[in-house]
Motif scaffolding. Structure first.
Motif, PDB file in Angstrom:
ATOM      1  N   UNK A  10       0.837  -1.205   0.000  1.00 53.45           N
ATOM      2  CA  UNK A  10       0.000   0.000   0.000  1.00 53.45           C
ATOM      3  C   UNK A  10       0.872   1.255   0.000  1.00 53.45           C
ATOM      4  N   UNK A  11       0.381   2.288  -0.642  1.00 54.38           N
ATOM      5  CA  UNK A  11       1.057   3.573  -0.672  1.00 54.38           C
ATOM      6  C   UNK A  11       0.865   4.251   0.679  1.00 54.38           C
ATOM      7  N   UNK A  12       1.961   4.708   1.252  1.00 52.92           N
ATOM      8  CA  UNK A  12       1.908   5.374   2.558  1.00 52.92           C
ATOM      9  C   UNK A  12       2.203   6.854   2.375  1.00 52.92           C
ATOM     10  N   UNK A  13       1.761   7.705   3.311  1.00 56.49           N
ATOM     11  CA  UNK A  13       2.047   9.146   3.198  1.00 56.49           C
ATOM     12  C   UNK A  13       3.539   9.441   3.057  1.00 56.49           C
TER      13      UNK A  13
ATOM     14  N   UNK B 185       8.309  11.400  -0.179  1.00 59.51           N
ATOM     15  CA  UNK B 185       9.622  11.084  -0.754  1.00 59.51           C
ATOM     16  C   UNK B 185       9.600  11.043  -2.280  1.00 59.51           C
ATOM     17  N   UNK B 186       8.440  10.909  -2.875  1.00 58.74           N
ATOM     18  CA  UNK B 186       8.342  10.696  -4.322  1.00 58.74           C
ATOM     19  C   UNK B 186       9.075  11.736  -5.160  1.00 58.74           C
TER      20      UNK B 186
END
Length: 188
Positions: free
Chosen positions: A2-5, A10-11
């Protein structure tokens, strides 16, 4: 997973690091080149428009002098502005105008229903979709291709295909569209 905040935070740094490995990059429109540069793209950007492989024969004369055959080809989605085009067609009350709409009504059935309602009583045909190899033939039957997008575009192929087939365009004044139009010569 799952994508986390934290991943979202960091993206940009991860992307910038990955993009820093490029010696140079290609952008298909001035708009995209400038947008990448404004967002800190770390490599030199070269402008290189998409190539179009399509029959470029001369446009046949219109079978009805004085009639203007408009066309829209693309997604039937709100951000593409087809509803704006239909409202404009109704407002001008020009009996010499007709409009063909090519697109998949199943993509957004509610929007397609709205478009059919707006088209009621107007000289509008909903043509569905067609195989890509028929593009030049469809363009040959149009006097103008209309691209009424309500958001930025990135050098849409349909615009380039229209220009390559000598089909003038009427486009929204948005970046990624207007840079390809020579006003009064290739469209408006």
């Amino acid at each position: 997973g799952a994508l986390r905040p934290a991943d979202i935070i960091r993206r940009p740094a991860v992307l910038r690091e990955a993009l820093a490995t490029y010696r140079e990059a290609i952008a298909p429109s001035s708009f995209l080149r400038d947008a990448y540069a404004a967002n800190g793209f770390p490599a030199p950007l070269r402008l290189s428009h998409f190539g179009i492989d399509i029959d470029r024969r001369a446009k046949p004369p219109s079978p009805e002098p004085g009639a203007l055959r408009l066309g829209y080809i693309g997604q039937l989605a709100a951000h593409k502005g087809v509803d704006i085009l239909l409202r404009a067609l109704k407002a001008v009350e020009a009996p010499n105008l007709s409009l063909g709409i090519w697109g998949d009504e199943r993509q957004d059935p509610a929007y397609a229903t709205k478009l059919r309602g707006l088209a009621a009583g107007l000289p509008v045909r909903f043509e569905g979709t067609f195989p890509p190899e028929r593009m030049a033939d469809v363009m040959a039957g149009l006097d103008f291709l209309v691209i009424p997008s309500t958001w930025y575009e990135n050098s849409p192929l349909i615009l380039l295909q229209a220009l390559a087939t000598h089909t003038p365009v009427v486009v929204s004044d948005v970046q990624g569209l207007s840079e390809f139009v020579d006003p009064g010569r290739s469209g408006f």
